[in-house]
Design an enzyme around this catalytic site. Structure first.
Site, mmCIF file in Angstrom:
data_model
loop_
_atom_site.group_PDB
_atom_site.id
_atom_site.type_symbol
_atom_site.label_atom_id
_atom_site.label_comp_id
_atom_site.label_asym_id
_atom_site.label_seq_id
_atom_site.Cartn_x
_atom_site.Cartn_y
_atom_site.Cartn_z
ATOM 1 N N SER A 142 28.958 -9.639 -42.688
ATOM 2 C CA SER A 142 27.615 -9.105 -42.979
ATOM 3 C C SER A 142 27.304 -9.343 -44.446
ATOM 4 O O SER A 142 28.227 -9.427 -45.276
ATOM 5 C CB SER A 142 27.585 -7.590 -42.709
ATOM 6 O OG SER A 142 26.385 -7.020 -43.190
ATOM 7 N N TYR A 155 31.802 0.450 -43.804
ATOM 8 C CA TYR A 155 31.322 -0.781 -43.154
ATOM 9 C C TYR A 155 31.356 -1.939 -44.151
ATOM 10 O O TYR A 155 31.885 -3.021 -43.860
ATOM 11 C CB TYR A 155 29.904 -0.548 -42.637
ATOM 12 C CG TYR A 155 29.264 -1.715 -41.924
ATOM 13 C CD1 TYR A 155 29.585 -2.022 -40.605
ATOM 14 C CD2 TYR A 155 28.299 -2.504 -42.565
ATOM 15 C CE1 TYR A 155 28.974 -3.079 -39.951
ATOM 16 C CE2 TYR A 155 27.686 -3.559 -41.920
ATOM 17 C CZ TYR A 155 28.021 -3.846 -40.608
ATOM 18 O OH TYR A 155 27.414 -4.892 -39.963
HETATM 19 P P1 NAD Z 1 25.328 -4.569 -30.996
HETATM 20 O O1 NAD Z 1 25.607 -3.109 -31.131
HETATM 21 O O2 NAD Z 1 24.047 -5.000 -30.365
HETATM 22 O O3 NAD Z 1 26.534 -5.275 -30.233
HETATM 23 C C1 NAD Z 1 27.859 -5.001 -30.567
HETATM 24 C C2 NAD Z 1 28.675 -5.023 -29.285
HETATM 25 O O4 NAD Z 1 30.048 -4.827 -29.649
HETATM 26 C C3 NAD Z 1 28.327 -3.902 -28.306
HETATM 27 O O5 NAD Z 1 28.110 -4.436 -27.013
HETATM 28 C C4 NAD Z 1 29.533 -2.976 -28.352
HETATM 29 O O6 NAD Z 1 29.796 -2.316 -27.119
HETATM 30 C C5 NAD Z 1 30.639 -3.939 -28.721
HETATM 31 N N1 NAD Z 1 31.774 -3.288 -29.363
HETATM 32 C C6 NAD Z 1 31.736 -2.389 -30.380
HETATM 33 N N2 NAD Z 1 32.975 -2.018 -30.721
HETATM 34 C C7 NAD Z 1 33.811 -2.686 -29.890
HETATM 35 C C8 NAD Z 1 35.222 -2.713 -29.742
HETATM 36 N N3 NAD Z 1 35.997 -1.970 -30.527
HETATM 37 N N4 NAD Z 1 35.760 -3.516 -28.821
HETATM 38 C C9 NAD Z 1 34.976 -4.292 -28.036
HETATM 39 N N5 NAD Z 1 33.624 -4.285 -28.111
HETATM 40 C C10 NAD Z 1 33.059 -3.498 -29.035
HETATM 41 O O7 NAD Z 1 25.457 -5.147 -32.474
HETATM 42 P P2 NAD Z 1 25.011 -6.511 -33.155
HETATM 43 O O8 NAD Z 1 23.921 -6.220 -34.098
HETATM 44 O O9 NAD Z 1 24.840 -7.587 -32.146
HETATM 45 O O10 NAD Z 1 26.290 -6.785 -34.069
HETATM 46 C C11 NAD Z 1 27.245 -7.790 -33.797
HETATM 47 C C12 NAD Z 1 28.032 -8.057 -35.075
HETATM 48 O O11 NAD Z 1 27.154 -8.499 -36.105
HETATM 49 C C13 NAD Z 1 28.741 -6.813 -35.627
HETATM 50 O O12 NAD Z 1 30.001 -7.170 -36.128
HETATM 51 C C14 NAD Z 1 27.829 -6.388 -36.754
HETATM 52 O O13 NAD Z 1 28.506 -5.651 -37.751
HETATM 53 C C15 NAD Z 1 27.360 -7.733 -37.256
HETATM 54 N N6 NAD Z 1 26.129 -7.671 -38.032
HETATM 55 C C16 NAD Z 1 24.966 -7.263 -37.443
HETATM 56 C C17 NAD Z 1 23.821 -7.201 -38.226
HETATM 57 C C18 NAD Z 1 22.507 -6.767 -37.666
HETATM 58 O O14 NAD Z 1 21.560 -6.612 -38.452
HETATM 59 N N7 NAD Z 1 22.362 -6.573 -36.349
HETATM 60 C C19 NAD Z 1 23.843 -7.544 -39.589
HETATM 61 C C20 NAD Z 1 25.049 -7.956 -40.126
HETATM 62 C C21 NAD Z 1 26.182 -8.021 -39.346
#
Ligand code: NAD
Length: 253
Positions: A142, A155
């Site tokens: 991130s 985080y």
């Molecule tokens: P999201 O919540 O839509 O999807 C995350 C998925 O991961 C969910 O389906 C959840 O059930 C699953 N999950 C969580 N913990 C888990 C575990 N311990 N084991 C297995 N599955 C698990 O989130 P997203 O926005 O798609 O995020 C995906 C990645 O991108 C994450 O690592 C997040 O930190 C990173 N990220 C997202 C953003 C954003 O703005 N959305 C920005 C920077 C980084």
């Protein structure tokens, strides 16, 4: 970018960015392993991949747990014959935490979900890749791992850890022909961030800090992941690629 003949394991692929990566890789002819902690979400992604016509299995596992990661990877190797691509995407946000009020349990949970998970999956899948001619690993960190992460200190610390773990593994595993890279998404509208975005009094003002003037789409991150696992990126390893609409360039850390 053709991924024919490759099996890709994507963690946290039941939602948001992980789901978009799984669907895009399937469109590029990869066979897919959908991991998530939540079975209905994983099955929804798997159904989309079946409609594309690719081979897919769902594995429910908490990727912050060493035993569950070990069982997941053994099962995948047995059923799919190997893992050529690993995307460590699963993670959780902790927006609203002030460190002076945070419990140690909460800290440990956030760091385990965002960093231990990456370590565990890299270790287990890396062992297989090292003895089978190499592979491609992409870790989803991130911008919060590069600049300050106000209200999300655990985080931010965990994502910074994932960025440096990427560098270290790239250095150690080049000899095995394993490329290890990282993506640092900016703000992407997904279930993870939707609550935060709707809680902001003025999301339009936040967009003024993004040179491209919009939040990211999940497909923006998926396209970058596809490039990093492709043959075209064969000489790239150890990098962290911001996919942030210019956020880091403008809000210089
Ligand atoms: P999201 O919540 O839509 O999807 C995350 C998925 O991961 C969910 O389906 C959840 O059930 C699953 N999950 C969580 N913990 C888990 C575990 N311990 N084991 C297995 N599955 C698990 O989130 P997203 O926005 O798609 O995020 C995906 C990645 O991108 C994450 O690592 C997040 O930190 C990173 N990220 C997202 C953003 C954003 O703005 N959305 C920005 C920077 C980084």
């Amino acid at each position: 970018m053709n991924l024919q003949g490759k099996t890709a394991l994507i963690t946290g692929a039941g939602s948001g960015i992980g789901q978009a990566i799984a669907v895009l890789f399937a469109r590029e002819c990869a066979d897919i392993v959908v991991n998530d902690i939540d079975l209905p979400s994983a099955e929804a992604t798997a159904a989309r991949i079946r409609r594309i016509g690719r081979n897919v299995i769902c594995v429910v596992a908490d990727v912050s747990d060493a035993g569950q990661v070990g069982a997941m990877v053994s099962r995948v190797i047995e059923e799919m014959g190997g893992i050529h691509i690993l995307v460590n995407n699963a993670g959780m946000l902790e927006y609203g935490s002030m460190i002076e009020e945070q419990t140690t349990e909460r800290w440990d949970k956030v760091v385990a979900a965002n960093l231990r998970s990456v370590y565990l999956c890299c270790r287990r899948v890396g062992q297989w890749m090292a003895s089978h001619g190499g592979g491609k690993i992409v870790n989803i960190a991130s911008i919060a791992g590069i600049s300050a992460a106000p209200f999300s200190p655990g985080y931010g610390a965990a994502k910074a850890g994932a960025i440096n773990l990427t560098r270290s593994l790239a250095a150690d595993w080049g000899k095995y022909k394993i490329n290890v890279n990282c993506i640092a998404p900016g703000i992407v509208d997904t279930p993870l961030t939707r609550r935060t975005i709707t809680a902001w009094s003025n999301p339009e003002k936040i967009k003024q800090n993004i040179p491209l003037g919009r939040f990211g789409e999940v497909e923006d991150i998926a396209s970058a992941a596809l490039f990093l696992v492709s043959d075209e990126a064969g000489y790239i390893t150890g990098i962290t690629l911001p996919v942030d609409g210019g956020w880091l360039a403008y809000n210089n850390p």
